[in-house]
Design an enzyme around this catalytic site. Structure first.
Site, PDB file in Angstrom:
ATOM      1  N   ASP A  51       0.799  -1.222   0.000  1.00  0.00           N
ATOM      2  CA  ASP A  51       0.000   0.000   0.000  1.00  0.00           C
ATOM      3  C   ASP A  51       0.837   1.279   0.000  1.00  0.00           C
ATOM      4  O   ASP A  51       0.281   2.372   0.071  1.00  0.00           O
ATOM      5  CB  ASP A  51      -0.951  -0.002   1.201  1.00  0.00           C
ATOM      6  CG  ASP A  51      -2.092  -0.989   1.022  1.00  0.00           C
ATOM      7  OD1 ASP A  51      -1.882  -2.187   1.250  1.00  0.00           O
ATOM      8  OD2 ASP A  51      -3.200  -0.559   0.633  1.00  0.00           O
ATOM      9  N   TYR A  52       2.152   1.172  -0.085  1.00  0.00           N
ATOM     10  CA  TYR A  52       2.984   2.364  -0.225  1.00  0.00           C
ATOM     11  C   TYR A  52       3.035   2.729  -1.700  1.00  0.00           C
ATOM     12  O   TYR A  52       3.651   2.013  -2.506  1.00  0.00           O
ATOM     13  CB  TYR A  52       4.405   2.105   0.280  1.00  0.00           C
ATOM     14  CG  TYR A  52       4.546   1.873   1.762  1.00  0.00           C
ATOM     15  CD1 TYR A  52       3.521   2.173   2.660  1.00  0.00           C
ATOM     16  CD2 TYR A  52       5.727   1.340   2.279  1.00  0.00           C
ATOM     17  CE1 TYR A  52       3.671   1.944   4.026  1.00  0.00           C
ATOM     18  CE2 TYR A  52       5.886   1.130   3.641  1.00  0.00           C
ATOM     19  CZ  TYR A  52       4.856   1.420   4.504  1.00  0.00           C
ATOM     20  OH  TYR A  52       5.020   1.201   5.851  1.00  0.00           O
ATOM     21  N   GLU A  53       2.422   3.820  -2.053  1.00  0.00           N
ATOM     22  CA  GLU A  53       2.258   4.186  -3.454  1.00  0.00           C
ATOM     23  C   GLU A  53       3.598   4.244  -4.192  1.00  0.00           C
ATOM     24  O   GLU A  53       4.478   5.021  -3.836  1.00  0.00           O
ATOM     25  CB  GLU A  53       1.562   5.544  -3.564  1.00  0.00           C
ATOM     26  CG  GLU A  53       1.277   5.972  -4.993  1.00  0.00           C
ATOM     27  CD  GLU A  53       0.632   7.341  -5.073  1.00  0.00           C
ATOM     28  OE1 GLU A  53       0.378   7.807  -6.199  1.00  0.00           O
ATOM     29  OE2 GLU A  53       0.386   7.953  -4.004  1.00  0.00           O
TER      30      GLU A  53
END
Length: 273
Positions: A51-53
């Site tokens: 979920d870390y862009e």
């Protein structure tokens, strides 16, 4: 001098005490150079998450174009069920361009409800174990912002590594570090420089000549002074930050108990001075 090594819990690995937190790195124009510099300087644990862009994509590009020999990549999933966690692991493998991911973690398990979900039959831990059995991941970890959940995770015996917040700003995790050391669980320290805008405030004071003992180097020394800390993972967006952190690691010497107390007091006064 090389960055000092420490045992990574009971895994049999010895890793440098400095890692890289790659959550914000992709948002920098120097993103690729920052990760490459970390690898070249001897960093061997790089933390990311599904979920870390842009983070896994950045690291995958570095793997393919620069190479990352000996690096333990650590990714994470927010998914709480076994099937969806395994799907996430397969996506991470594809994006990172790896055959096996060194460490996969349950992401931010910080409430009793989340803990119950991941530990239940059919929960995410079951999915990580299945992925481990088929060789998709090597070690299993968990990250949490809860002291209660951190204790449960360490005492469960289910995890090779636990990621906790610990710094002169957040010294309350120290008993958990003691427990992890006793149980042979690796400790990855997130936000070793304080997070939440504190690093920027400290660098601003440094620029004005008014930081005193509250420096990034001393904050890292504080974290590494605890012998149960395996790896600290300060974030970095530019190569010069990585170089400064690596220099602090290479020159590391433990703080005395009095110096630790002084640094905690200075941290508590950050926004008062």
């Amino acid at each position: 001098m090389p960055i000092p090594l420490r045992p990574f819990g009971s895994t049999g690995l010895d890793l440098p005490i400095l890692g890289l937190g790659a959550m914000d790195t992709p948002h920098s124009p120097d993103a690729f150079a920052t990760v490459a510099a970390a690898i070249d300087l001897g960093v061997r644990l790089i933390d990311t998450a599904r979920d870390y862009e842009g983070s896994e994509h950045l690291l995958g590009r570095v793997v393919r174009e620069h190479g990352a020999p000996g690096v333990l990549f650590a990714s994470k999933t927010f998914r709480r069920k076994a099937s969806s966690a395994q799907y996430e692991i397969d996506r991470s493998l594809q994006v990172l361009g790896l055959e096996t991911i060194g460490l996969y973690q349950l992401h931010d398990v910080s409430t009793p409800e989340a803990w119950a979900q991941v530990m239940a039959p059919g929960g995410a831990l079951e999915g990580l174990r299945a992925a481990q059995e088929r060789g998709a991941i090597r070690f299993i970890g968990i990250s949490t912002h809860s002291l209660e959940i951190g204790r449960l995770a360490i005492e469960s015996g289910a995890f090779d590594a636990v990621m906790l917040e610990y710094s002169a700003f957040s010294p309350g995790s120290r008993p958990l570090l003691d427990l992890a050391g006793e149980r042979g669980v690796a400790v990855i320290v997130m936000r070793p420089l304080g997070g939440s805008g504190r690093t920027s405030a400290i660098r601003g004071r440094l620029a004005r000549g008014g930081a005193g003992i509250l420096t990034p180097e001393n904050l890292l020394r504080y974290v590494w002074t605890h012998p149960a800390v395996s790896v600290a993972i300060p974030g970095a967006r530019h190569p010069d930050r990585v170089r400064a952190n690596a220099a602090a690691a290479e020159a590391f010497s433990p703080l005395s108990p009095a110096e630790e107390r002084d640094l905690e007091a200075a941290a508590a006064r950050l926004y008062d001075d």
